[in-house]
Design a protein around this motif. Structure first.
Motif, PDB file in Angstrom:
ATOM      1  N   TRP A 127       0.840  -1.210   0.000  1.00 18.85           N
ATOM      2  CA  TRP A 127       0.000   0.000   0.000  1.00 18.85           C
ATOM      3  C   TRP A 127       0.873   1.258   0.000  1.00 18.85           C
ATOM      4  N   THR A 128       1.869   1.313   0.851  1.00 22.57           N
ATOM      5  CA  THR A 128       2.710   2.512   0.924  1.00 22.57           C
ATOM      6  C   THR A 128       3.533   2.702  -0.344  1.00 22.57           C
ATOM      7  N   ASN A 129       3.801   1.595  -1.051  1.00 26.56           N
ATOM      8  CA  ASN A 129       4.587   1.664  -2.285  1.00 26.56           C
ATOM      9  C   ASN A 129       3.722   1.842  -3.529  1.00 26.56           C
ATOM     10  N   GLY A 130       2.425   2.057  -3.332  1.00 24.30           N
ATOM     11  CA  GLY A 130       1.540   2.281  -4.474  1.00 24.30           C
ATOM     12  C   GLY A 130       1.305   1.045  -5.302  1.00 24.30           C
ATOM     13  N   GLN A 131       1.321  -0.108  -4.660  1.00 22.04           N
ATOM     14  CA  GLN A 131       1.157  -1.371  -5.374  1.00 22.04           C
ATOM     15  C   GLN A 131      -0.040  -2.150  -4.859  1.00 22.04           C
ATOM     16  N   SER A 132      -1.126  -1.443  -4.567  1.00 20.48           N
ATOM     17  CA  SER A 132      -2.341  -2.089  -4.077  1.00 20.48           C
ATOM     18  C   SER A 132      -3.549  -1.492  -4.777  1.00 20.48           C
ATOM     19  N   ASP A 133      -4.703  -2.112  -4.574  1.00 20.68           N
ATOM     20  CA  ASP A 133      -5.928  -1.608  -5.190  1.00 20.68           C
ATOM     21  C   ASP A 133      -6.332  -0.260  -4.601  1.00 20.68           C
ATOM     22  N   GLU A 134      -6.025  -0.046  -3.317  1.00 21.11           N
ATOM     23  CA  GLU A 134      -6.424   1.202  -2.651  1.00 21.11           C
ATOM     24  C   GLU A 134      -5.489   2.362  -2.952  1.00 21.11           C
ATOM     25  N   ARG A 135      -4.229   2.068  -3.292  1.00 17.69           N
ATOM     26  CA  ARG A 135      -3.262   3.144  -3.542  1.00 17.69           C
ATOM     27  C   ARG A 135      -2.389   2.781  -4.731  1.00 17.69           C
ATOM     28  N   THR A 136      -2.344   3.688  -5.710  1.00 16.52           N
ATOM     29  CA  THR A 136      -1.574   3.456  -6.933  1.00 16.52           C
ATOM     30  C   THR A 136      -0.333   4.336  -7.024  1.00 16.52           C
ATOM     31  N   ALA A 137      -0.111   5.178  -6.014  1.00 14.28           N
ATOM     32  CA  ALA A 137       1.075   6.047  -5.993  1.00 14.28           C
ATOM     33  C   ALA A 137       1.777   5.882  -4.653  1.00 14.28           C
ATOM     34  N   ALA A 138       3.080   5.707  -4.706  1.00  9.87           N
ATOM     35  CA  ALA A 138       3.853   5.548  -3.478  1.00  9.87           C
ATOM     36  C   ALA A 138       3.936   6.869  -2.717  1.00  9.87           C
ATOM     37  N   ILE A 139       3.994   6.775  -1.394  1.00  8.42           N
ATOM     38  CA  ILE A 139       4.190   7.959  -0.557  1.00  8.42           C
ATOM     39  C   ILE A 139       5.688   8.135  -0.348  1.00  8.42           C
ATOM     40  N   THR A 140       6.221   9.209  -0.892  1.00 11.29           N
ATOM     41  CA  THR A 140       7.651   9.517  -0.758  1.00 11.29           C
ATOM     42  C   THR A 140       7.786  10.978  -0.387  1.00 11.29           C
ATOM     43  N   SER A 141       8.037  11.250   0.884  1.00  9.75           N
ATOM     44  CA  SER A 141       8.117  12.639   1.326  1.00  9.75           C
ATOM     45  C   SER A 141       8.762  12.710   2.703  1.00  9.75           C
ATOM     46  N   ASN A 142       9.629  13.702   2.895  1.00  8.03           N
ATOM     47  CA  ASN A 142      10.165  13.931   4.234  1.00  8.03           C
ATOM     48  C   ASN A 142       9.250  14.846   5.043  1.00  8.03           C
ATOM     49  N   TYR A 143       8.069  15.152   4.501  1.00  3.04           N
ATOM     50  CA  TYR A 143       7.040  15.888   5.240  1.00  3.04           C
ATOM     51  C   TYR A 143       5.846  14.994   5.539  1.00  3.04           C
ATOM     52  N   ALA A 144       6.067  13.674   5.520  1.00  2.00           N
ATOM     53  CA  ALA A 144       5.012  12.713   5.835  1.00  2.00           C
ATOM     54  C   ALA A 144       5.585  11.579   6.667  1.00  2.00           C
ATOM     55  N   ALA A 145       4.726  10.956   7.475  1.00  2.00           N
ATOM     56  CA  ALA A 145       5.110   9.780   8.255  1.00  2.00           C
ATOM     57  C   ALA A 145       3.949   8.793   8.221  1.00  2.00           C
TER      58      ALA A 145
END
Length: 241
Positions: A127-145
């Motif tokens: 999911w966090t890597n954007g490889q799931s049905d719910e999320r298609t974009a990875a989360i990559t940010s130093n302003y997110a946790a």
């Protein structure tokens, strides 16, 4: 001496008052050019109208850039905001908007989580890597946790145990750490990361799971239920790859 009733000075908030930004009092002159954000609520019961349920309407949670509504209302230099989260809503567009705004303003940290109901650690990683049905974009940010799994807590209103978004408790521990230590201390571990109210986690994660979530390019902060120490946040990283 006579006493003037409060209602003669300020009328209870209404749609016309909010839209106009001013109100002409009945006996006491005019209240004008008032920013509704700074008007104190008046005691009473009022009907809500022309709103939208954000849990059912993701667009209403995202809001409008030009009008700075909903999430975009955080784009305001007069607000002292350090952390932003939309717990309970794991929609990709809502979370991406929050993370993007955190990056563009550089004023706060966006705290997000995978959705409830994931059965394995690999599903959370995907999911966090954007490889799931719910999320298609990875989360990559130093302003997110990112935090996972969801935690079980007794809901006093429903009078039963239910699972809550771990972002709630991540934000809580950040605030706690700032109170008992310093803002750069890790809101994690056996002291500042201890979760005293939750009683269980949705998915148990072992040492190998934690290593997978937290290293090798993955950016999930694990929440662990240790047999002796209890529940705690066991990660302190942002979503920067």
């Amino acid at each position: 001496a006579s006493v003037t009733a409060l209602k003669d000075f300020i009328h209870p908030l209404s749609t016309s008052f909010l839209n106009a930004g001013s109100y002409s009092g009945t006996d006491s002159g005019t209240l004008s050019a008032v920013n509704p954000r700074f008007v104190k609520p008046i005691q009473g019961t009022y009907k809500l109208a022309s709103g939208a349920n954000g849990t059912e309407n993701d667009a209403s949670l995202i809001g409008a850039v030009t009008e700075k509504t909903s999430i975009y209302a955080l784009d305001d230099d007069t607000l002292n905001i350090g952390i932003g989260s939309v717990p309970g809503n794991n929609d990709q567009d809502v979370q991406n908007t929050l993370v993007t705004l955190a990056e563009s303003t550089q004023n706060f940290l966006a705290v997000v989580s995978p959705p409830e109901g994931l059965n394995t650690v690999q599903q959370a990683i995907d999911w966090t890597n954007g490889q799931s049905d719910e999320r298609t974009a990875a989360i990559t940010s130093n302003y997110a946790a990112i935090y996972w799994p969801w935690v079980q807590t007794f809901d006093t209103f429903a009078a039963k145990d239910r699972y809550f978004d771990p972002a709630i408790y991540a934000v809580r521990q950040m605030a706690y750490t700032d109170e008992v230590g310093d803002s750069w201390f890790a809101p994690a571990g056996t002291i500042r990361g201890r979760l005293t109210k939750p009683t269980n986690v949705e998915v148990s994660v072992n040492q190998g799971d934690r290593d997978s979530m937290y290293s090798g390019g993955n950016v999930v902060n694990p929440i662990v239920n240790f047999p002796q120490q209890g529940l705690m946040i066991f990660g302190q990283r942002t979503a920067q790859r």
